[in-house]
Design a protein around this motif. Structure first.
Motif, PDB file in Angstrom:
ATOM      1  N   ASN A  64      14.933 -11.164  20.652  1.00  0.00           N
ATOM      2  CA  ASN A  64      13.816 -11.111  19.708  1.00  0.00           C
ATOM      3  C   ASN A  64      13.398  -9.670  19.490  1.00  0.00           C
ATOM      4  N   PRO A  65      13.934  -9.002  18.472  1.00  0.00           N
ATOM      5  CA  PRO A  65      13.452  -7.671  18.123  1.00  0.00           C
ATOM      6  C   PRO A  65      12.006  -7.738  17.614  1.00  0.00           C
ATOM      7  N   LEU A  66      11.224  -6.713  17.950  1.00  0.00           N
ATOM      8  CA  LEU A  66       9.844  -6.615  17.491  1.00  0.00           C
ATOM      9  C   LEU A  66       9.803  -5.757  16.228  1.00  0.00           C
ATOM     10  N   LEU A  67       9.166  -6.257  15.181  1.00  0.00           N
ATOM     11  CA  LEU A  67       9.145  -5.602  13.880  1.00  0.00           C
ATOM     12  C   LEU A  67       7.753  -5.017  13.648  1.00  0.00           C
ATOM     13  N   PHE A  68       7.669  -3.684  13.575  1.00  0.00           N
ATOM     14  CA  PHE A  68       6.391  -2.981  13.408  1.00  0.00           C
ATOM     15  C   PHE A  68       6.699  -1.534  13.025  1.00  0.00           C
ATOM     16  N   PRO A  69       5.900  -0.899  12.169  1.00  0.00           N
ATOM     17  CA  PRO A  69       4.662  -1.394  11.551  1.00  0.00           C
ATOM     18  C   PRO A  69       4.883  -2.211  10.281  1.00  0.00           C
ATOM     19  N   PHE A  70       6.075  -2.083   9.656  1.00  0.00           N
ATOM     20  CA  PHE A  70       6.378  -2.847   8.453  1.00  0.00           C
ATOM     21  C   PHE A  70       7.620  -3.681   8.709  1.00  0.00           C
ATOM     22  N   ILE A  71       7.697  -4.809   8.016  1.00  0.00           N
ATOM     23  CA  ILE A  71       8.839  -5.715   8.115  1.00  0.00           C
ATOM     24  C   ILE A  71       9.775  -5.479   6.933  1.00  0.00           C
ATOM     25  N   GLY A  72      11.076  -5.594   7.205  1.00  0.00           N
ATOM     26  CA  GLY A  72      12.052  -5.591   6.132  1.00  0.00           C
ATOM     27  C   GLY A  72      12.208  -4.244   5.454  1.00  0.00           C
ATOM     28  N   ARG A  73      12.642  -4.286   4.203  1.00  0.00           N
ATOM     29  CA  ARG A  73      12.931  -3.066   3.454  1.00  0.00           C
ATOM     30  C   ARG A  73      11.745  -2.702   2.559  1.00  0.00           C
ATOM     31  N   HIS A  74      11.465  -1.403   2.489  1.00  0.00           N
ATOM     32  CA  HIS A  74      10.419  -0.881   1.616  1.00  0.00           C
ATOM     33  C   HIS A  74      11.045   0.212   0.752  1.00  0.00           C
ATOM     34  N   PHE A  75      10.521   0.371  -0.469  1.00  0.00           N
ATOM     35  CA  PHE A  75      11.182   1.189  -1.477  1.00  0.00           C
ATOM     36  C   PHE A  75      10.204   2.129  -2.162  1.00  0.00           C
ATOM     37  N   VAL A  76      10.689   3.304  -2.505  1.00  0.00           N
ATOM     38  CA  VAL A  76       9.991   4.202  -3.414  1.00  0.00           C
ATOM     39  C   VAL A  76      10.980   4.593  -4.507  1.00  0.00           C
ATOM     40  N   ASP A  77      10.641   4.278  -5.736  1.00  0.00           N
ATOM     41  CA  ASP A  77      11.503   4.584  -6.889  1.00  0.00           C
ATOM     42  C   ASP A  77      12.927   4.079  -6.679  1.00  0.00           C
ATOM     43  N   GLY A  78      13.028   2.867  -6.151  1.00  0.00           N
ATOM     44  CA  GLY A  78      14.321   2.234  -5.958  1.00  0.00           C
ATOM     45  C   GLY A  78      15.071   2.663  -4.721  1.00  0.00           C
ATOM     46  N   GLU A  79      14.535   3.588  -3.931  1.00  0.00           N
ATOM     47  CA  GLU A  79      15.209   4.082  -2.739  1.00  0.00           C
ATOM     48  C   GLU A  79      14.646   3.398  -1.498  1.00  0.00           C
ATOM     49  N   ALA A  80      15.495   2.716  -0.750  1.00  0.00           N
ATOM     50  CA  ALA A  80      15.063   1.991   0.442  1.00  0.00           C
ATOM     51  C   ALA A  80      14.764   2.954   1.579  1.00  0.00           C
ATOM     52  N   GLY A  81      13.927   2.487   2.508  1.00  0.00           N
ATOM     53  CA  GLY A  81      13.606   3.272   3.689  1.00  0.00           C
ATOM     54  C   GLY A  81      12.509   4.286   3.460  1.00  0.00           C
ATOM     55  N   ARG A  82      11.714   4.106   2.402  1.00  0.00           N
ATOM     56  CA  ARG A  82      10.629   5.033   2.111  1.00  0.00           C
ATOM     57  C   ARG A  82       9.400   4.232   1.672  1.00  0.00           C
ATOM     58  N   TRP A  83       8.221   4.815   1.902  1.00  0.00           N
ATOM     59  CA  TRP A  83       6.994   4.190   1.402  1.00  0.00           C
ATOM     60  C   TRP A  83       6.018   5.272   0.978  1.00  0.00           C
ATOM     61  N   ARG A  84       5.128   4.917   0.050  1.00  0.00           N
ATOM     62  CA  ARG A  84       4.189   5.875  -0.510  1.00  0.00           C
ATOM     63  C   ARG A  84       2.774   5.462  -0.129  1.00  0.00           C
ATOM     64  N   ASP A  85       2.008   6.393   0.453  1.00  0.00           N
ATOM     65  CA  ASP A  85       0.644   6.066   0.869  1.00  0.00           C
ATOM     66  C   ASP A  85      -0.337   6.213  -0.300  1.00  0.00           C
ATOM     67  N   GLY A  86      -1.611   5.922  -0.024  1.00  0.00           N
ATOM     68  CA  GLY A  86      -2.614   5.917  -1.073  1.00  0.00           C
ATOM     69  C   GLY A  86      -2.856   7.268  -1.697  1.00  0.00           C
ATOM     70  N   ALA A  87      -2.494   8.338  -0.988  1.00  0.00           N
ATOM     71  CA  ALA A  87      -2.656   9.691  -1.521  1.00  0.00           C
ATOM     72  C   ALA A  87      -1.437  10.144  -2.305  1.00  0.00           C
ATOM     73  N   GLY A  88      -0.441   9.269  -2.421  1.00  0.00           N
ATOM     74  CA  GLY A  88       0.759   9.609  -3.169  1.00  0.00           C
ATOM     75  C   GLY A  88       1.829  10.305  -2.361  1.00  0.00           C
ATOM     76  N   VAL A  89       1.632  10.414  -1.040  1.00  0.00           N
ATOM     77  CA  VAL A  89       2.610  11.068  -0.175  1.00  0.00           C
ATOM     78  C   VAL A  89       3.681  10.055   0.223  1.00  0.00           C
ATOM     79  N   THR A  90       4.939  10.436   0.126  1.00  0.00           N
ATOM     80  CA  THR A  90       6.054   9.562   0.480  1.00  0.00           C
ATOM     81  C   THR A  90       6.511   9.847   1.911  1.00  0.00           C
ATOM     82  N   HIS A  91       6.745   8.772   2.664  1.00  0.00           N
ATOM     83  CA  HIS A  91       7.172   8.868   4.062  1.00  0.00           C
ATOM     84  C   HIS A  91       8.485   8.117   4.247  1.00  0.00           C
ATOM     85  N   ASP A  92       9.324   8.614   5.156  1.00  0.00           N
ATOM     86  CA  ASP A  92      10.547   7.915   5.535  1.00  0.00           C
ATOM     87  C   ASP A  92      10.246   6.971   6.685  1.00  0.00           C
TER      88      ASP A  92
END
Length: 307
Positions: A64-92
């Motif tokens: 049983n792998p533990l999934l945190f802080p996000f589950i599954g795939r997240h995308f920024v402009d079609g690119e997986a493994g990235r997310w954008r915060d409320g200030a517009g900063v993109t994180h890997d």
């Protein structure tokens, strides 16, 4: 912190052992807090491969792998493994987050329970700039286990709240030839999938039960219609050797949002049934996204009972 922790040698590794006799758990705290084996009355409930690569446990299909802080795939402009915060900063951030890749500390332990914790550090902040303690608590109960995920925002209350949606990835042992003789019984839910750009398909009406060889189950999120209430109900996985009832009632618990069903190949001897607090890419579309203010915590508990 316990002064002594019972261990058992397994596949050349010293794993943490909780339980007694023929009812016990084996866990690998240093390998993502992974639950490796759940043995009940001498039988393995979870799948774990005989040839597991212990140099890359995060990639092992089993336990049983533990999934945190996000589950599954997240995308920024079609690119997986990235997310954008409320200030517009993109994180890997990798798929399923970083918890399954990092060592957990044993924070509490008894004969029938253990708490494993992951604390924010220089390894987590580049992709997830929040202060937290994420804890998985495994407890043996009569005829099963109770598992609690506890997330605490240890940051200042004046800072923006912490976004998260955690979950489980239970690999249940099931010979692939037995899928047609097995089924899953669901509470009221709709079927949703993730598309290639990270968006979600339109919900489809769910069925009350499916055979495990039903292709509609593959990579499917069953969004619980009662999510957010105290009456979510349970999922029943009916296998030839046993039935596993996964209780998801959310009284005193963060609400489980969906249950995901998946297996890898036609000849894989496991089937995954995964309680999740949110859906993949929720950081952008909001389905199941949770916000935790500084100085607060919440827990999500599910109970797996063998019938």
């Amino acid at each position: 912190m316990p002064t002594m922790t019972p261990t058992q040698r397994f596949q050349g590794q010293d794993l943490l052992r909780v339980g007694r006799d023929d009812n016990y758990l084996l866990l690998a705290p240093s390998q993502g807090g992974r639950l490796v084996r759940w043995v009940h009355r001498g039988q393995d409930i979870l799948y774990w491969p005989d040839d597991a690569d212990w140099t890359r446990v995060a990639k092992v299909r089993g336990g049983n792998p533990l999934l945190f802080p996000f589950i599954g795939r997240h995308f920024v402009d079609g690119e997986a493994g990235r997310w954008r915060d409320g200030a517009g900063v993109t994180h890997d951030l990798p798929q399923h987050g970083f918890a399954r890749d990092l060592p957990f500390a044993v924070s509490e332990m008894s004969e029938d329970a253990v708490s494993l914790s992951l604390t924010s550090s220089d390894l987590t902040r580049p992709g997830y700039p929040f202060e937290f303690v994420f804890t998985a608590i495994y407890r043996l109960v009569p005829d099963g286990i109770a598992v609690t995920l506890r997330t605490r925002n240890t940051g200042d209350a004046a800072l923006p709240p912490l976004p998260y949606y955690a979950g489980h990835h239970f690999y249940f042992a099931l010979p692939h030839q037995a899928r047609a003789q097995s089924r899953i019984v669901m509470p009221p839910a709709s079927r949703v999938r993730q598309q290639a750009d990270g968006s979600l398909t339109a919900p489809e009406p769910g069925e009350p039960a499916y055979r495990l060889d039903d292709p509609r189950l593959q990579d499917t999120f069953h969004v619980l219609q009662a999510a957010g209430t105290d009456d979510v109900g349970s999922v029943r996985v009916e296998l030839p050797a046993r039935t596993i009832e996964i209780g998801l009632d959310s009284a005193n618990s963060a609400p489980w949002y969906a249950v995901t069903t998946w297996t890898e190949r036609d000849d894989s001897d496991f089937y995954c049934v995964e309680p999740w607090l949110g859906l993949p890419n929720a950081i952008h579309h909001g389905h199941g996204l949770r916000w935790l203010p500084g100085g607060t915590e919440e827990t999500a508990t599910c109970r797996l009972i063998l019938r």
